[in-house]
Scaffold this motif. Structure first.
Motif, PDB file in Angstrom:
ATOM      1  N   ALA A 156       0.832  -1.190   0.000  1.00  0.00           N
ATOM      2  CA  ALA A 156       0.000   0.000   0.000  1.00  0.00           C
ATOM      3  C   ALA A 156       0.874   1.250   0.000  1.00  0.00           C
ATOM      4  O   ALA A 156       1.856   1.327   0.721  1.00  0.00           O
ATOM      5  CB  ALA A 156      -0.916  -0.002   1.224  1.00  0.00           C
ATOM      6  N   SER A 166      -0.239  -3.922   3.783  1.00  0.00           N
ATOM      7  CA  SER A 166      -1.069  -4.662   2.840  1.00  0.00           C
ATOM      8  C   SER A 166      -0.400  -5.976   2.454  1.00  0.00           C
ATOM      9  O   SER A 166       0.826  -6.101   2.483  1.00  0.00           O
ATOM     10  CB  SER A 166      -1.328  -3.834   1.581  1.00  0.00           C
ATOM     11  OG  SER A 166      -0.096  -3.540   0.932  1.00  0.00           O
ATOM     12  N   TYR A 168      -0.983  -8.966  -0.712  1.00  0.00           N
ATOM     13  CA  TYR A 168      -1.716  -9.433  -1.894  1.00  0.00           C
ATOM     14  C   TYR A 168      -1.056 -10.698  -2.402  1.00  0.00           C
ATOM     15  O   TYR A 168       0.137 -10.697  -2.720  1.00  0.00           O
ATOM     16  CB  TYR A 168      -1.746  -8.375  -3.001  1.00  0.00           C
ATOM     17  CG  TYR A 168      -2.337  -8.913  -4.288  1.00  0.00           C
ATOM     18  CD1 TYR A 168      -3.686  -9.246  -4.355  1.00  0.00           C
ATOM     19  CD2 TYR A 168      -1.541  -9.126  -5.408  1.00  0.00           C
ATOM     20  CE1 TYR A 168      -4.231  -9.763  -5.518  1.00  0.00           C
ATOM     21  CE2 TYR A 168      -2.082  -9.645  -6.575  1.00  0.00           C
ATOM     22  CZ  TYR A 168      -3.425  -9.962  -6.630  1.00  0.00           C
ATOM     23  OH  TYR A 168      -3.955 -10.484  -7.767  1.00  0.00           O
ATOM     24  N   TYR A 313     -10.521  -6.671   3.417  1.00  0.00           N
ATOM     25  CA  TYR A 313      -9.999  -7.910   2.854  1.00  0.00           C
ATOM     26  C   TYR A 313     -10.958  -8.420   1.782  1.00  0.00           C
ATOM     27  O   TYR A 313     -12.067  -7.882   1.610  1.00  0.00           O
ATOM     28  CB  TYR A 313      -9.845  -8.960   3.965  1.00  0.00           C
ATOM     29  CG  TYR A 313     -11.088  -9.096   4.812  1.00  0.00           C
ATOM     30  CD1 TYR A 313     -12.074 -10.028   4.507  1.00  0.00           C
ATOM     31  CD2 TYR A 313     -11.308  -8.228   5.890  1.00  0.00           C
ATOM     32  CE1 TYR A 313     -13.226 -10.120   5.258  1.00  0.00           C
ATOM     33  CE2 TYR A 313     -12.461  -8.302   6.643  1.00  0.00           C
ATOM     34  CZ  TYR A 313     -13.416  -9.258   6.325  1.00  0.00           C
ATOM     35  OH  TYR A 313     -14.580  -9.333   7.052  1.00  0.00           O
ATOM     36  N   THR A 369      -6.386 -10.788  -0.497  1.00  0.00           N
ATOM     37  CA  THR A 369      -6.050  -9.390  -0.271  1.00  0.00           C
ATOM     38  C   THR A 369      -6.368  -9.028   1.170  1.00  0.00           C
ATOM     39  O   THR A 369      -7.458  -9.336   1.673  1.00  0.00           O
ATOM     40  CB  THR A 369      -6.836  -8.478  -1.221  1.00  0.00           C
ATOM     41  OG1 THR A 369      -6.477  -8.785  -2.571  1.00  0.00           O
ATOM     42  CG2 THR A 369      -6.515  -7.009  -0.959  1.00  0.00           C
ATOM     43  N   LEU A 371      -5.764  -5.593   3.873  1.00  0.00           N
ATOM     44  CA  LEU A 371      -5.311  -4.213   4.022  1.00  0.00           C
ATOM     45  C   LEU A 371      -5.640  -3.729   5.430  1.00  0.00           C
ATOM     46  O   LEU A 371      -6.802  -3.759   5.852  1.00  0.00           O
ATOM     47  CB  LEU A 371      -5.991  -3.316   2.988  1.00  0.00           C
ATOM     48  CG  LEU A 371      -5.670  -1.823   3.051  1.00  0.00           C
ATOM     49  CD1 LEU A 371      -4.187  -1.574   2.789  1.00  0.00           C
ATOM     50  CD2 LEU A 371      -6.523  -1.047   2.052  1.00  0.00           C
TER      51      LEU A 371
END
Length: 518
Positions: A156, A166, A168, A313, A369, A371
């Motif tokens: 991020a 973050s 991913y 998420y 994902t 965050l």
């Protein structure tokens, strides 16, 4: 027609089985435990190019590529132990030197007393299949690379007023990369936009749709649209895309006001971690996914305390085929509470959640994902005053602003801030409806000034003609402020500008001009 008994009688004759093996479409050979070929059918001749006279009596090593010379000895050892080898994929060489991909099944041949004396091999050419598989793998790899490039995901981007961590993880199964995305956006005036979305499906189409939506969402957020309008516009935009089913949540945080506005389009709940490490779900209407249409999206305004951490998420983190999603969400909650209580920071908390929920770090059935966004501090000071939409409000607003800047020790920024505030107040007096509200705030990093009125048309900078007496105010704001913009309110609009305090204090900021008296 031959009876079953006669067929069984014929099958008991050695010549019958020899004819059956000889007519097989699969290459069949027999060899001793030393590897000497003793039988070679017609299909073996077609496959390898050797006649039976050229093959029988020779060692099976004649079929081995140079890099597999030791393979046959290992296979013969297994057969000698009585093992059967099913569908072993390897390579063999023809008489012309061509290397083939071969599927081999081997089994031991036993005498009446059970001792193993020979080996039978059944072989099929799988070269075309392996070539197709390799091409498909390469195609998937290319699509994955394109999808990752379109995805533009990673850590991020750190922006003022927020801290973020973050994670991913692109899918490693099926069609590969999917349509997950997240984004952190500096909306100006101390506000932060946070997006997390998930396009249904995987592969190139999903990644392309994701890229389009991410760009559109960022543009709409930067234009100052409130979250519900952003969602409504994205919903209409999504209906014309090839993957018209998307879940998304958009959160607009305003730490200076101590509030956030959230809108969800069918997405999983946002988790809020209080400063005391308690975790709860934000009470946000789930809404319907983008692309469905017909139902307006709702936004809610919620308090935002300094030190709050938000967790967003996608379903890849919490949905599995073998577990209940509610139990997984409870596990996420527990992990977040423990991680935050241990004061390990956002990065440590993100790692802990991933390692607990996804212990197998090599394969992911869906994109994952996660965050975490923290708003560690509120502005050091904030103040506002109401003004009528009258000419006398312009000097009154300047006096209020000057007094606050002196009180906060920000006199180095006073000249420029007063000039720009005068221009915005003048615009509001001439073109908007009152009452007006002048709000000023500052953090360690920047000073912000906001003018709110009750007129919806937004001002825009333009190049004034040499004969015009106005039209230059916003050009001054553009030139002297570090950032400026507008955003709609429930009853009008807010025009704002910010100035970096550190840069101005070191004499490296924008030029300071002397304001009109007042």
């Amino acid at each position: 027609m031959m009876s079953v008994e006669k067929l069984r009688g014929a099958g008991s004759q050695p010549g019958f089985f020899r004819e059956l093996v000889e007519s097989s479409q699969d290459a069949i050979l027999m060899k001793t435990l030393d590897g000497e070929i003793t039988f070679w059918n017609a299909a073996a001749q077609r496959l390898y190019g050797y006649t039976s006279k050229e093959a029988i009596g020779h060692h099976v090593g004649m079929l081995m590529p140079p890099d597999l010379k030791d393979e046959e000895a290992c296979l013969l050892e297994q057969i000698a132990r009585g093992e059967r080898i099913e569908h072993y994929e390897t390579r063999r060489t023809t008489s012309g030197g061509r290397v083939l991909d071969i599927d081999v099944t081997l089994w031991p041949i036993r005498t009446h007393d059970g001792s193993i004396t020979a080996v039978c091999s059944l072989m099929r050419d799988i070269t075309e299949r392996k070539t197709a598989e390799a091409e498909l793998t390469e195609l998937h790899a290319q699509q994955r690379q394109i999808s990752l490039a379109l995805n533009l995901m990673g850590n991020a981007r750190q922006i003022p007023g927020a801290q973020a961590a973050s994670r991913y993880l692109p899918s490693t199964q099926g069609q590969g990369v999917g349509g997950d995305w997240f984004d952190l956006i500096d909306l100006g005036a101390g506000r932060v936009g946070v997006f997390v979305g998930d396009v249904m499906g995987r592969g190139l189409n999903a990644a392309v749709v994701m890229g389009q939506l991410r760009s559109a969402a960022r543009a709409l957020a930067l234009a100052g649209l409130p979250p519900c309008e952003v969602m409504q516009t994205l919903d209409a935009f999504t209906r014309d895309l090839p993957e018209p089913f998307v879940t998304c949540v958009y959160l607009e945080a305003d730490p200076a006001q101590g509030e956030m506005t959230v809108c969800s389009a069918g997405h999983l709940p946002v988790l809020l971690i209080e400063p005391d490490a308690r975790v709860r779900e934000l009470p946000v209407p789930t809404g319907i996914p983008l692309g469905v249409g017909g139902v307006p999206h709702q936004q809610v305004r919620l308090p935002l305390r300094a030190g709050t951490i938000l967790t967003l998420y996608t379903d890849g983190l919490v949905e599995t085929s073998s577990s209940d999603i509610d139990l997984r969400l409870k596990l996420v909650t527990s992990m977040l509470e423990d991680a935050v209580a241990s004061a390990g920071g956002l990065e440590s908390a993100a790692d802990r959640v991933l390692h607990t929920l996804l212990p197998d770090t090599n394969t992911y059935a869906d994109d994952v994902t996660l965050l975490l966004v923290s708003f560690p501090t509120a502005p050091l000071a904030t103040a506002d005053t109401g003004l009528e939409c009258e000419a006398v409000s312009i000097p009154a607003g300047r006096r209020f602003l000057r007094a606050k800047l002196q009180e906060w020790g920000l006199t180095a920024q006073a000249d420029t801030a007063l000039l720009l505030a005068s221009e915005l107040l003048t615009n509001a007096f001439r073109h908007a409806r009152g009452p007006l509200n002048l709000r000023v705030w500052h953090s360690v990093r920047e000073l912000g000034v906001e003018i709110t009125d009750h007129s919806t048309p937004r001002p825009r900078a333009r190049l004034a003609e040499s004969t015009e007496e106005d039209g230059r105010g916003l050009c001054l704001v553009e030139a002297l402020a570090d950032a400026w913009g507008t955003r709609p309110t429930t009853s009008g609009k807010t025009v704002w500008f910010t100035m970096l305090i550190a840069a101005a204090g070191q004499g490296a900021g924008r030029s300071a001009l002397t304001p009109a008296p007042g």
